[in-house]
Design a protein around this motif. Structure first.
Motif, PDB file in Angstrom:
ATOM      1  N   TYR A 147      12.092 -35.384  -2.539  1.00 56.20           N
ATOM      2  CA  TYR A 147      13.303 -36.040  -3.037  1.00 56.20           C
ATOM      3  C   TYR A 147      13.607 -37.309  -2.218  1.00 56.20           C
ATOM      4  O   TYR A 147      13.896 -38.376  -2.781  1.00 56.20           O
ATOM      5  N   MET A 178      11.315 -40.101  -2.996  1.00 53.45           N
ATOM      6  CA  MET A 178      11.738 -40.808  -4.210  1.00 53.45           C
ATOM      7  C   MET A 178      12.837 -41.814  -3.878  1.00 53.45           C
ATOM      8  O   MET A 178      12.804 -42.968  -4.331  1.00 53.45           O
ATOM      9  N   LYS A 179      13.810 -41.408  -3.060  1.00 51.33           N
ATOM     10  CA  LYS A 179      14.906 -42.300  -2.679  1.00 51.33           C
ATOM     11  C   LYS A 179      14.413 -43.485  -1.848  1.00 51.33           C
ATOM     12  O   LYS A 179      14.990 -44.580  -1.901  1.00 51.33           O
ATOM     13  N   GLN A 187      15.908 -48.125 -11.472  1.00 49.47           N
ATOM     14  CA  GLN A 187      15.434 -47.101 -10.541  1.00 49.47           C
ATOM     15  C   GLN A 187      16.582 -46.190 -10.100  1.00 49.47           C
ATOM     16  O   GLN A 187      16.430 -44.958 -10.037  1.00 49.47           O
ATOM     17  N   HIS A 209      16.802 -42.146 -10.700  1.00 53.31           N
ATOM     18  CA  HIS A 209      16.958 -41.192  -9.602  1.00 53.31           C
ATOM     19  C   HIS A 209      18.210 -40.331  -9.790  1.00 53.31           C
ATOM     20  O   HIS A 209      18.191 -39.132  -9.481  1.00 53.31           O
ATOM     21  N   LYS A 252      18.092 -36.303 -10.212  1.00 50.07           N
ATOM     22  CA  LYS A 252      18.856 -35.394  -9.361  1.00 50.07           C
ATOM     23  C   LYS A 252      19.615 -34.367 -10.190  1.00 50.07           C
ATOM     24  O   LYS A 252      19.684 -33.178  -9.834  1.00 50.07           O
TER      25      LYS A 252
END
Length: 349
Positions: free
Chosen positions: A30, A33-34, A116, A120, A124
């Motif tokens: 996760y 990804m951030k 983006q 995201h 989430k």
């Protein structure tokens, strides 16, 4: 084109996560990804700095062009300053155009960054079930560990009592505790495996989703870098053309041409001066203002042919001869002192 990763990639992520401490694989994926958002911002900042560099270079080339336009126009070298001016102006335009392309690229990067963030945020929300499965697995993992430790403790206690030959009643009591601990441990194993199965399914789906996001992210970032590279490449081609044109212009303006241009611009005429011969000096015959000059009117009468022919003025000659005035060797009359100044004044004209 980049090939999509195989499902083995997700299996590997899942295996690492199951073996990792506190099942933290989901957090790793996760946050990875951030981190893509951070990479996008840093790329935009880098391109923005490159745009500033190109703008500064463009302004510097414009200053050089102005310097060339202010070059001295004296001498045969003067036309060459136009070559420098034109070349510098074109180079300034090339880098100014690259700056504009960099600014356009920054807008594309920022647009991707906004998309983006939305992706995201949506991801989430979609992975709430995975987060719950991770938390449930972590809880059950804690319970399972405690249950395992309790069971092992009861078994060790039972073994000690047996070795020491403890009373039967005490042994039965220890055996009962060991049995209950084993049953509790088995129950926690079952719960853990059930939660683990749910976790594995959720984590597999999430890992697949994370990998799709990362592939799309890297693909997009490489596309942005490709645009960056092509913009610079195009500018370098243009700069090369300007330099080649500069070299050609310098070669085309030969020394003869420079000298010819100077002669055409600064020349004072093509006619050669005419030959001049010697001219004798001729005195003016007519005095200005009607004044008399030194002439042969002062000759002694009778010495010239004109004096032999009487005219209206001959009557004055006897008067001159009969006058008390004296004549010098050159025929000039010697007058009295009161008239000397008039004669000198007349001769000095």
């Amino acid at each position: 084109m980049d090939q999509p990763a195989s499902h083995g990639g997700q299996v590997l992520c899942l295996a690492l996560d199951r073996q990792g401490e506190k099942n933290g694989g989901f957090d790793v994926l996760y946050h990875n990804m951030k981190h893509g958002q951070l990479a996008t911002k840093e790329l935009a900042e880098f391109v923005r700095e490159r745009a500033a560099v190109e703008e500064t270079y463009s302004k510097s080339m414009s200053k050089l062009a102005k310097m060339a336009s202010n070059g001295s126009q004296l001498g045969t070298f003067a036309p060459m300053w136009d070559v420098f001016r034109v070349s510098s102006d074109k180079l300034a335009l090339c880098h100014l155009e690259l700056m504009k392309k960099m600014n356009d690229l920054i807008r594309d990067i920022n647009k991707y960054g906004d998309e983006q963030v939305k992706t995201h945020r949506k991801t989430k929300e979609e992975m709430v079930g995975t987060v719950e499965a991770v938390q449930a697995l972590q809880v059950q993992s804690g319970h399972l560990q405690k249950s395992k430790e309790g069971y092992h403790t009861k078994c060790l206690e039972l073994d000690r009592l047996r070795k020491e030959g403890a009373p039967q009643k005490e042994l039965e009591k220890a055996e009962l505790k060991s049995k209950k601990a084993a049953e509790s441990f088995a129950l926690y194993i079952e719960k853990y495996n059930r939660v683990g199965g749910e976790f594995e399914q959720k984590m597999s789906e999430s890992a697949q989703r994370f990998q799709e996001i990362e592939e799309a992210h890297l693909r997009q970032m490489k596309q942005l870098i490709k645009s960056y590279s092509h913009s610079i490449e195009d500018t370098h081609v243009q700069v090369g053309q300007v330099h080649e044109e500069f070299k050609q212009n310098v070669a085309n303006i030969g020394i003869d041409i420079l000298i010819q241009r100077f002669a055409e611009q600064k020349g004072t005429g093509k006619e050669r001066p005419a030959s001049v011969g010697f001219e004798e000096y001729m005195a003016a015959l007519t005095p200005e203002g009607g004044k008399k000059t030194r002439a042969k009117a002062f000759r002694i009468p009778g010495l010239g042919k004109r004096d032999k022919e009487p005219d209206s003025t001959d009557s004055a000659v006897p008067e001159a001869l009969n006058s008390p005035l004296e004549v010098d060797d050159e025929g000039f009359v010697i007058r009295a002192d009161n008239t000397q100044n008039d004669i000198l004044s007349f001769l000095s004209i």
